[in-house]
Design a protein around this motif. Sequence first.
Motif, PDB file in Angstrom:
ATOM      1  N   UNK A   1      65.307  23.023  79.240  1.00 13.39           N
ATOM      2  CA  UNK A   1      64.166  23.661  78.579  1.00 13.39           C
ATOM      3  C   UNK A   1      63.185  22.600  78.099  1.00 13.39           C
ATOM      4  N   UNK A   2      61.905  22.840  78.324  1.00 15.45           N
ATOM      5  CA  UNK A   2      60.911  21.879  77.864  1.00 15.45           C
ATOM      6  C   UNK A   2      61.075  20.549  78.573  1.00 15.45           C
ATOM      7  N   UNK A   3      61.125  19.479  77.783  1.00 14.06           N
ATOM      8  CA  UNK A   3      61.140  18.132  78.344  1.00 14.06           C
ATOM      9  C   UNK A   3      62.442  17.405  78.071  1.00 14.06           C
ATOM     10  N   UNK A   4      62.790  16.522  79.002  1.00 11.90           N
ATOM     11  CA  UNK A   4      63.833  15.518  78.782  1.00 11.90           C
ATOM     12  C   UNK A   4      63.129  14.222  78.386  1.00 11.90           C
ATOM     13  N   UNK A   5      63.733  13.477  77.473  1.00 15.64           N
ATOM     14  CA  UNK A   5      63.111  12.281  76.935  1.00 15.64           C
ATOM     15  C   UNK A   5      64.133  11.145  76.884  1.00 15.64           C
ATOM     16  N   UNK A   6      63.695   9.942  77.201  1.00 14.56           N
ATOM     17  CA  UNK A   6      64.506   8.738  77.053  1.00 14.56           C
ATOM     18  C   UNK A   6      64.155   8.100  75.713  1.00 14.56           C
ATOM     19  N   UNK A   7      65.172   7.784  74.926  1.00 15.52           N
ATOM     20  CA  UNK A   7      64.948   7.179  73.620  1.00 15.52           C
ATOM     21  C   UNK A   7      65.363   5.716  73.648  1.00 15.52           C
ATOM     22  N   UNK A   8      64.506   4.842  73.118  1.00 14.56           N
ATOM     23  CA  UNK A   8      64.818   3.408  73.024  1.00 14.56           C
ATOM     24  C   UNK A   8      65.094   2.981  71.597  1.00 14.56           C
ATOM     25  N   UNK A   9      65.210   3.950  70.689  1.00 20.20           N
ATOM     26  CA  UNK A   9      65.468   3.598  69.277  1.00 20.20           C
ATOM     27  C   UNK A   9      66.922   3.805  68.945  1.00 20.20           C
TER      28      UNK A   9
ATOM     29  N   UNK B   1      53.905  22.986  69.302  1.00 23.95           N
ATOM     30  CA  UNK B   1      55.105  22.234  68.948  1.00 23.95           C
ATOM     31  C   UNK B   1      55.748  21.682  70.207  1.00 23.95           C
ATOM     32  N   UNK B   2      56.188  20.427  70.164  1.00 33.11           N
ATOM     33  CA  UNK B   2      56.877  19.861  71.320  1.00 33.11           C
ATOM     34  C   UNK B   2      58.189  20.591  71.564  1.00 33.11           C
ATOM     35  N   UNK B   3      58.599  20.638  72.817  1.00 32.16           N
ATOM     36  CA  UNK B   3      59.874  21.261  73.176  1.00 32.16           C
ATOM     37  C   UNK B   3      60.714  20.211  73.899  1.00 32.16           C
ATOM     38  N   UNK B   4      61.677  19.653  73.195  1.00 32.70           N
ATOM     39  CA  UNK B   4      62.553  18.625  73.754  1.00 32.70           C
ATOM     40  C   UNK B   4      63.909  19.257  74.037  1.00 32.70           C
ATOM     41  N   UNK B   5      64.247  19.347  75.315  1.00 28.18           N
ATOM     42  CA  UNK B   5      65.493  19.992  75.691  1.00 28.18           C
ATOM     43  C   UNK B   5      66.686  19.060  75.733  1.00 28.18           C
ATOM     44  N   UNK B   6      66.456  17.777  76.013  1.00 26.02           N
ATOM     45  CA  UNK B   6      67.572  16.829  76.099  1.00 26.02           C
ATOM     46  C   UNK B   6      67.049  15.409  75.896  1.00 26.02           C
ATOM     47  N   UNK B   7      67.828  14.602  75.192  1.00 24.80           N
ATOM     48  CA  UNK B   7      67.473  13.205  74.934  1.00 24.80           C
ATOM     49  C   UNK B   7      68.549  12.311  75.528  1.00 24.80           C
ATOM     50  N   UNK B   8      68.120  11.287  76.268  1.00 22.01           N
ATOM     51  CA  UNK B   8      69.031  10.318  76.884  1.00 22.01           C
ATOM     52  C   UNK B   8      68.755   8.936  76.298  1.00 22.01           C
ATOM     53  N   UNK B   9      69.783   8.109  76.115  1.00 23.29           N
ATOM     54  CA  UNK B   9      69.532   6.707  75.741  1.00 23.29           C
ATOM     55  C   UNK B   9      68.928   5.958  76.922  1.00 23.29           C
ATOM     56  N   UNK B  10      68.236   4.874  76.633  1.00 21.36           N
ATOM     57  CA  UNK B  10      67.547   4.102  77.666  1.00 21.36           C
ATOM     58  C   UNK B  10      68.491   3.693  78.795  1.00 21.36           C
TER      59      UNK B  10
ATOM     60  N   UNK C   1      59.252  33.443  71.951  1.00 21.38           N
ATOM     61  CA  UNK C   1      59.048  32.705  70.699  1.00 21.38           C
ATOM     62  C   UNK C   1      57.884  31.732  70.820  1.00 21.38           C
ATOM     63  N   UNK C   2      57.647  31.228  72.019  1.00 20.23           N
ATOM     64  CA  UNK C   2      56.512  30.327  72.234  1.00 20.23           C
ATOM     65  C   UNK C   2      55.184  31.075  72.227  1.00 20.23           C
ATOM     66  N   UNK C   3      55.231  32.408  72.442  1.00 21.60           N
ATOM     67  CA  UNK C   3      54.003  33.195  72.412  1.00 21.60           C
ATOM     68  C   UNK C   3      53.769  34.084  73.612  1.00 21.60           C
TER      69      UNK C   3
ATOM     70  N   UNK D   1      58.917  10.205  67.150  1.00 20.01           N
ATOM     71  CA  UNK D   1      58.532   9.489  68.371  1.00 20.01           C
ATOM     72  C   UNK D   1      59.101  10.174  69.609  1.00 20.01           C
ATOM     73  N   UNK D   2      60.315  10.682  69.532  1.00 21.56           N
ATOM     74  CA  UNK D   2      60.908  11.381  70.672  1.00 21.56           C
ATOM     75  C   UNK D   2      60.091  12.613  71.021  1.00 21.56           C
ATOM     76  N   UNK D   3      59.699  13.377  70.001  1.00 21.49           N
ATOM     77  CA  UNK D   3      58.875  14.562  70.258  1.00 21.49           C
ATOM     78  C   UNK D   3      57.516  14.165  70.826  1.00 21.49           C
ATOM     79  N   UNK D   4      56.927  13.117  70.270  1.00 18.83           N
ATOM     80  CA  UNK D   4      55.626  12.654  70.782  1.00 18.83           C
ATOM     81  C   UNK D   4      55.742  12.162  72.212  1.00 18.83           C
ATOM     82  N   UNK D   5      56.858  11.516  72.546  1.00 19.81           N
ATOM     83  CA  UNK D   5      57.056  11.017  73.892  1.00 19.81           C
ATOM     84  C   UNK D   5      57.191  12.115  74.931  1.00 19.81           C
ATOM     85  N   UNK D   6      57.487  13.324  74.479  1.00 21.02           N
ATOM     86  CA  UNK D   6      57.616  14.453  75.406  1.00 21.02           C
ATOM     87  C   UNK D   6      56.281  15.062  75.784  1.00 21.02           C
ATOM     88  N   UNK D   7      55.221  14.729  75.060  1.00 21.25           N
ATOM     89  CA  UNK D   7      53.988  15.523  75.137  1.00 21.25           C
ATOM     90  C   UNK D   7      52.918  15.085  76.139  1.00 21.25           C
TER      91      UNK D   7
END
Length: 331
Positions: A323-331, A298-307, A184-186, A117-123
């Motif tokens: 790098x890539x995306x920062x994502x907030x996680x609620x799980x 492939x998703x590129x998640x550089x950093x995950x933060x809690x809600x 590496x990404x191409x 879900x975190x990777x999907x949330x970045x996309x």
Amino acid sequence: MRAFVITKYKEEPREAEVSEPVVGERDVLVRVEAAGLNQLDEKIRVGEFRQILPYGFPLILGHDVAGTVISVGSGVRGFAPGDQVYARPRKDLIGTFADRIAVAESDLAHKPASISSVEAGSLPLVALTAWQALVERGKVGPGQKVLIHAGAGGVGSIAIQLAKHLGASVATTASAANADFVRELGADTVIDYRSQDFEKVLDDYDLVLDSLGGTNLKRSLRVLRPGGKAIGISGPPDPDFARGAGLNPLLRLVITMMSAGVRRQARKLGVTYEFLFMRADGDQLRRIGALVDAGELRPVVGKVFPFEQTPQALRALARGGIRGKAVISLT
């Protein structure tokens, strides 16, 4: 329901209890498990787009969501409670920095099965931006040459992969520290923006995807072949965007004037400039998801933060360097 809201421009988001989302006949209520952060969130927060995106307050930011369907409206046929989904909600229904959100069925897609879900949330926002720039607008195909600026960023990291999947030769700008990462990404050609001048190294390109604007955009026009195209996602907006957005005549005139210089330069060089403000599109997300499950993207998640650290996450995004995306996680 918990959410991070702002009550005026330039205010830092604060956690608050807000009303439950209103679920319409063709809406899907989603429990948010991850929400991607985007530069668009910060630009809206500081009021940069207040003329073309006139939001009311209090406002919940957030343009990416991945989560689980809780319930569906009476007219929904493609989703059911328990489905794992992801989306970029349309501009009048944003608000993913919250426990739950109602998303229009047409904006929603089932989450790629191969990713979290975190990777999907970045996309959603960055992948739709890349798709609409390269596939829809650019019509990129085998043998073409594409320059993608800021290749280590959210849009750039997905656009490089998509352009390679489409058969293009890809150049990108990045720091020396990110050179191996974007290869590496191409990326076939990597320009260190701190020590190299891309304008002196590259020429005869079919398409440029510019996320920086300003002088960088104007210089990018000069690396295009005659008939080539530059697509800008940071602006300036162009008259086609103003018409499509249904803006009033005065705003349309202002936007026409804002982009007049770059469009004039493009005409002199025999190339074109287009502004892209990506739109929500569940069907495109389904096609993107198929590429993810096939291993092409492939998703590129550089950093995950809690809600609870949403304000800190936005500050980190504004500072850059992720790098890539920062994502907030609620799980």
